[in-house]
Design a protein around this motif. Structure first.
Motif, mmCIF file in Angstrom:
data_model
loop_
_atom_site.group_PDB
_atom_site.id
_atom_site.type_symbol
_atom_site.label_atom_id
_atom_site.label_comp_id
_atom_site.label_asym_id
_atom_site.label_seq_id
_atom_site.Cartn_x
_atom_site.Cartn_y
_atom_site.Cartn_z
ATOM 1 N N VAL A 82 15.984 17.943 -2.162
ATOM 2 C CA VAL A 82 14.731 17.095 -2.524
ATOM 3 C C VAL A 82 14.738 16.083 -1.297
ATOM 4 O O VAL A 82 15.880 15.421 -0.862
ATOM 5 C CB VAL A 82 15.067 16.083 -3.787
ATOM 6 N N GLU A 83 13.483 16.080 -0.689
ATOM 7 C CA GLU A 83 13.362 15.158 0.419
ATOM 8 C C GLU A 83 12.323 14.030 -0.006
ATOM 9 O O GLU A 83 11.598 14.038 -1.183
ATOM 10 C CB GLU A 83 12.774 16.093 1.408
ATOM 11 N N ARG A 103 0.801 -1.444 0.042
ATOM 12 C CA ARG A 103 0.011 0.151 -0.214
ATOM 13 C C ARG A 103 1.019 1.246 -0.007
ATOM 14 O O ARG A 103 0.147 2.303 -0.001
ATOM 15 C CB ARG A 103 -1.000 -0.055 1.343
ATOM 16 N N ASP A 104 2.177 0.996 0.040
ATOM 17 C CA ASP A 104 3.198 2.397 0.091
ATOM 18 C C ASP A 104 3.570 2.881 -1.142
ATOM 19 O O ASP A 104 3.676 2.083 -2.206
ATOM 20 C CB ASP A 104 4.471 1.846 0.861
ATOM 21 N N TRP A 105 3.639 4.014 -1.216
ATOM 22 C CA TRP A 105 4.269 5.007 -2.212
ATOM 23 C C TRP A 105 5.439 5.773 -1.769
ATOM 24 O O TRP A 105 5.197 6.018 -0.781
ATOM 25 C CB TRP A 105 3.168 5.966 -2.968
ATOM 26 N N ILE A 106 6.223 6.151 -2.604
ATOM 27 C CA ILE A 106 7.511 7.031 -2.223
ATOM 28 C C ILE A 106 7.057 8.262 -2.796
ATOM 29 O O ILE A 106 6.666 8.436 -4.028
ATOM 30 C CB ILE A 106 8.584 6.510 -2.599
ATOM 31 N N VAL A 107 7.194 9.201 -2.029
ATOM 32 C CA VAL A 107 6.857 10.807 -2.679
ATOM 33 C C VAL A 107 8.099 11.464 -2.485
ATOM 34 O O VAL A 107 9.000 11.526 -1.652
ATOM 35 C CB VAL A 107 5.868 11.508 -1.709
ATOM 36 N N GLN A 108 8.640 12.177 -3.538
ATOM 37 C CA GLN A 108 9.667 12.753 -3.942
ATOM 38 C C GLN A 108 9.701 14.530 -4.030
ATOM 39 O O GLN A 108 8.772 14.650 -5.107
ATOM 40 C CB GLN A 108 10.615 12.082 -4.914
ATOM 41 N N GLY A 109 10.131 15.072 -3.144
ATOM 42 C CA GLY A 109 9.541 16.667 -3.268
ATOM 43 C C GLY A 109 10.683 17.569 -3.093
ATOM 44 O O GLY A 109 11.559 17.222 -2.303
#
Length: 204
Positions: free
Chosen positions: A117-118, A102-108
């Motif tokens: 970038v975190e 159910r997990d996504w990685i978010v790059q911001g």
């Protein structure tokens, strides 16, 4: 996309206490990520508009068993990433990538100087609803931090490769996700004006 996502400790966005993904990450995203891993440039590429072309993210801080500090974040797909519109939330843009389960990685990308970038986790609680926690270096053991973290004057854990990112993402995903933020994604109805392309994939 941003419920238990794109983040464990959140950074304050402003004096009113509004936060968000690490991260987002994923984001969050909209948070100050204490102990969050970072990079000087995006590590993950080939992003897709998994949230649709545009819409709103309703974000809340989670603490003491309740949701606080509601904020609304407009977003718009640029062709390669989501641009954040309206009032500043600490991030100028973000992308999201399917990770595990159910997990996504978010790059911001942060707005503050120097820009960096975190990364955060977004864990799906229900369709369009996510828990947001930062991908935190402290969730990995000391040998892992020694091997993969580069310490700089403005970063406690600087990374540069997908391998490093996934190692820390696994450490955070294996921990109980506590606190963080809650995000409810509301895509805009219909395609943007003039867009007659095929429907795009959406985050579930």
């Amino acid at each position: 996309m941003f419920g238990p996502i794109i983040l464990k400790k959140l950074r304050k966005i402003d004096p009113s206490g509004k936060r968000i993904l690490r991260a987002l990450s994923t984001v969050s995203a909209v948070l100050t990520l204490t102990g969050c891993i970072s990079s000087t440039a995006p590590i993950l590429s080939d992003a897709r508009p998994v949230l649709g072309e545009r819409g709103l993210i309703h974000v809340f801080t989670l603490s003491a068993g309740a949701a606080h500090d509601p904020a609304t974040v407009p977003f718009q797909w640029s062709g390669s990433r989501y641009l954040v519109r309206g009032k500043s939330i600490g991030f100028s843009d973000f992308t999201a990538y399917a990770y595990e389960g159910r997990d996504w990685i978010v790059q911001g990308t942060t707005q503050r100087a120097p820009s960096r970038v975190e990364y955060g986790l977004a864990r799906r609680l229900a369709d369009g609803t996510y828990l947001l926690v930062p991908i935190n270096e402290d969730d990995a053991d000391e040998p892992t931090r020694e091997k993969f973290c580069t310490k700089t004057q403005d970063a406690s854990c600087r990374i540069a490769t997908p391998e490093q990112l996934f190692v820390f993402a696994r450490g955070s995903a294996d921990k109980p996700l506590e606190g963080g933020g809650l995000a409810v994604v509301v895509p805009a109805e219909g395609p943007p004006p003039g867009d007659k392309g095929a429907p795009r994939p959406r985050m579930k």
